[in-house]
Design a protein around this motif. Sequence first.
Motif, PDB file in Angstrom:
ATOM      1  N   GLY A 309       0.796  -1.220   0.000  1.00  0.00           N
ATOM      2  CA  GLY A 309       0.000   0.000   0.000  1.00  0.00           C
ATOM      3  C   GLY A 309       0.825   1.265   0.000  1.00  0.00           C
ATOM      4  O   GLY A 309       0.335   2.330   0.392  1.00  0.00           O
ATOM      5  N   VAL A 310       2.081   1.172  -0.471  1.00  0.00           N
ATOM      6  CA  VAL A 310       3.007   2.306  -0.458  1.00  0.00           C
ATOM      7  C   VAL A 310       3.234   2.796  -1.886  1.00  0.00           C
ATOM      8  O   VAL A 310       3.625   2.007  -2.760  1.00  0.00           O
ATOM      9  CB  VAL A 310       4.357   1.899   0.172  1.00  0.00           C
ATOM     10  CG1 VAL A 310       5.351   3.059   0.119  1.00  0.00           C
ATOM     11  CG2 VAL A 310       4.157   1.427   1.605  1.00  0.00           C
ATOM     12  N   PRO A 311       3.027   4.083  -2.174  1.00  0.00           N
ATOM     13  CA  PRO A 311       3.292   4.612  -3.513  1.00  0.00           C
ATOM     14  C   PRO A 311       4.795   4.711  -3.774  1.00  0.00           C
ATOM     15  O   PRO A 311       5.611   4.630  -2.841  1.00  0.00           O
ATOM     16  CB  PRO A 311       2.641   5.992  -3.479  1.00  0.00           C
ATOM     17  CG  PRO A 311       2.674   6.379  -2.040  1.00  0.00           C
ATOM     18  CD  PRO A 311       2.498   5.108  -1.264  1.00  0.00           C
ATOM     19  N   VAL A 312       5.149   4.925  -5.038  1.00  0.00           N
ATOM     20  CA  VAL A 312       6.544   4.797  -5.465  1.00  0.00           C
ATOM     21  C   VAL A 312       7.003   6.038  -6.225  1.00  0.00           C
ATOM     22  O   VAL A 312       6.268   6.577  -7.058  1.00  0.00           O
ATOM     23  CB  VAL A 312       6.708   3.562  -6.370  1.00  0.00           C
ATOM     24  CG1 VAL A 312       8.145   3.426  -6.866  1.00  0.00           C
ATOM     25  CG2 VAL A 312       6.270   2.297  -5.630  1.00  0.00           C
ATOM     26  N   VAL A 313       8.233   6.471  -5.942  1.00  0.00           N
ATOM     27  CA  VAL A 313       8.950   7.404  -6.810  1.00  0.00           C
ATOM     28  C   VAL A 313       9.968   6.571  -7.568  1.00  0.00           C
ATOM     29  O   VAL A 313      10.773   5.862  -6.956  1.00  0.00           O
ATOM     30  CB  VAL A 313       9.653   8.513  -6.010  1.00  0.00           C
ATOM     31  CG1 VAL A 313      10.623   9.284  -6.907  1.00  0.00           C
ATOM     32  CG2 VAL A 313       8.632   9.467  -5.403  1.00  0.00           C
ATOM     33  N   CYS A 314       9.931   6.638  -8.893  1.00  0.00           N
ATOM     34  CA  CYS A 314      10.759   5.751  -9.690  1.00  0.00           C
ATOM     35  C   CYS A 314      11.328   6.468 -10.909  1.00  0.00           C
ATOM     36  O   CYS A 314      10.634   7.267 -11.550  1.00  0.00           O
ATOM     37  CB  CYS A 314       9.939   4.542 -10.151  1.00  0.00           C
ATOM     38  SG  CYS A 314      10.881   3.287 -11.035  1.00  0.00           S
ATOM     39  N   THR A 315      12.577   6.182 -11.210  1.00  0.00           N
ATOM     40  CA  THR A 315      13.161   6.697 -12.448  1.00  0.00           C
ATOM     41  C   THR A 315      12.597   5.925 -13.638  1.00  0.00           C
ATOM     42  O   THR A 315      12.115   4.798 -13.495  1.00  0.00           O
ATOM     43  CB  THR A 315      14.690   6.540 -12.425  1.00  0.00           C
ATOM     44  OG1 THR A 315      15.011   5.183 -12.104  1.00  0.00           O
ATOM     45  CG2 THR A 315      15.319   7.471 -11.412  1.00  0.00           C
ATOM     46  N   ARG A 316      12.671   6.545 -14.801  1.00  0.00           N
ATOM     47  CA  ARG A 316      12.218   5.861 -16.021  1.00  0.00           C
ATOM     48  C   ARG A 316      13.346   4.921 -16.479  1.00  0.00           C
ATOM     49  O   ARG A 316      14.056   5.175 -17.442  1.00  0.00           O
ATOM     50  CB  ARG A 316      11.881   6.892 -17.102  1.00  0.00           C
ATOM     51  CG  ARG A 316      10.653   7.729 -16.752  1.00  0.00           C
ATOM     52  CD  ARG A 316      10.206   8.626 -17.901  1.00  0.00           C
ATOM     53  NE  ARG A 316       9.021   9.379 -17.535  1.00  0.00           N
ATOM     54  CZ  ARG A 316       9.032  10.571 -16.952  1.00  0.00           C
ATOM     55  NH1 ARG A 316      10.193  11.164 -16.690  1.00  0.00           N
ATOM     56  NH2 ARG A 316       7.907  11.182 -16.641  1.00  0.00           N
ATOM     57  N   CYS A 317      13.461   3.829 -15.753  1.00  0.00           N
ATOM     58  CA  CYS A 317      14.558   2.875 -15.964  1.00  0.00           C
ATOM     59  C   CYS A 317      14.061   1.618 -16.671  1.00  0.00           C
ATOM     60  O   CYS A 317      14.601   0.546 -16.487  1.00  0.00           O
ATOM     61  CB  CYS A 317      15.245   2.559 -14.641  1.00  0.00           C
ATOM     62  SG  CYS A 317      14.141   1.976 -13.332  1.00  0.00           S
ATOM     63  N   TYR A 318      13.008   1.777 -17.454  1.00  0.00           N
ATOM     64  CA  TYR A 318      12.520   0.775 -18.403  1.00  0.00           C
ATOM     65  C   TYR A 318      11.589  -0.268 -17.777  1.00  0.00           C
ATOM     66  O   TYR A 318      10.380  -0.209 -17.967  1.00  0.00           O
ATOM     67  CB  TYR A 318      13.689   0.127 -19.155  1.00  0.00           C
ATOM     68  CG  TYR A 318      14.605   1.151 -19.784  1.00  0.00           C
ATOM     69  CD1 TYR A 318      14.182   1.891 -20.880  1.00  0.00           C
ATOM     70  CD2 TYR A 318      15.864   1.420 -19.256  1.00  0.00           C
ATOM     71  CE1 TYR A 318      15.008   2.871 -21.451  1.00  0.00           C
ATOM     72  CE2 TYR A 318      16.694   2.380 -19.825  1.00  0.00           C
ATOM     73  CZ  TYR A 318      16.259   3.103 -20.919  1.00  0.00           C
ATOM     74  OH  TYR A 318      17.062   4.058 -21.469  1.00  0.00           O
ATOM     75  N   GLY A 319      12.110  -1.260 -17.077  1.00  0.00           N
ATOM     76  CA  GLY A 319      11.279  -2.354 -16.596  1.00  0.00           C
ATOM     77  C   GLY A 319      10.085  -1.949 -15.758  1.00  0.00           C
ATOM     78  O   GLY A 319       8.958  -2.398 -16.024  1.00  0.00           O
TER      79      GLY A 319
END
Length: 385
Positions: A309-319
């Motif tokens: 239930g935790v949102p994510v900050v993510c780079t556009r690292c493809y997968g």
Amino acid sequence: MKENLHVLVIPTWYPNGRDKLIGIYHKTFCKVLAETGKAKVNMLYIDRVGIKQLPQYPFMKKRYEEKCEGYTVYAHKMLSRVKVSFKWQTKVYAKVMEKAFREYVKKEGKPDVLHAHVAVPAGYAAARIGKKYGIPVLVTEHAYSPWAKPEGKEFSRFVAQNAKVTCVSTYLQNMLREKYGTESELLYNVVDTAAFEKPRALQNDGVYRLLTVSALRPGKCVDDTIKALKLLRDRGEIGNFEFTVIGDGQTEAFYKQAAIDLQMTDCVKFVGRKTPAEAAEYLTHTDTLVLASNFETFGIPALEALAAGVPVVCTRCYGPETFLDNTCAEMCEFENPEDLARAIKAMYERKGTFDEDALRAVAKNFGSEAIANRAFALYEELLQK
């Protein structure tokens, strides 16, 4: 589906060295298949010993078995020759694998399906065995390098011609089609979502808690997260925060030094490697998971966070772009601390607006039941052909 299906999993990587996370998803996959009760599942692994260990190699145990949850790993050691010749190494690997396979059949019987992970060398060896012994072969690709390296093209081409190819992400699927003319289907990495479905226990103390869960290797870019948080703190844009890093590995000292150099040790904590259960407990107290890699073929920690239930900050690292969008994440450019800072600030401002059930629902699509059903459907298709 055939009753008492016998599946032999053949991984390229296995977490039995210093890095206890590399290939851990292969173990989870075998466990999940075994738990369905639909198949007998085992793993056959060739443990390649580096040249640096040559003096110790004659005294090493060359065969060993590891009893796991519902399956057994049959491992055989061989001396790696990749620094001498990649081509020679791959062909020797295939011969060692075939010998190990014959020994396996004597003990466990002939498998109905071979399921290899990564085209070279495991996929290539499995395809050779399948062709020789009349066994259908499924190869799941987790990386692009076996197809991209000039010295690997001969072997990956053999895999494409003699096995059914699947990929763990739409990125890899598209790349194999567009760059190498290989068609594939999707078989995502499995995530034990149930292990992370714990009640949230956020602390009402005004501290914004961020978490990274990662093997600390090159390319994980934990230092970029520290730099981004430094920018936000200096500008006073997110108030009090705490950044916890779960994991260990070869770049751990480098990332710790980055925290010292940036004078961020008061709010950045490295807590070392944790079990999945311990990581799940950390997530119950976490506001945001950060995945700052410059390349991921899938991104299991992001799905584990969603399952919690935790949102994510993510780079556009493809997968991870296979399953992340603005309903559950803030995306940013990799190796760009300024853009990462922007995404963290945006997520901070969205705090409390996410539907936890909706986040968990995204992860369910990659849970044990969904991926096991998908794998068995692929096996059935192979057996029918």
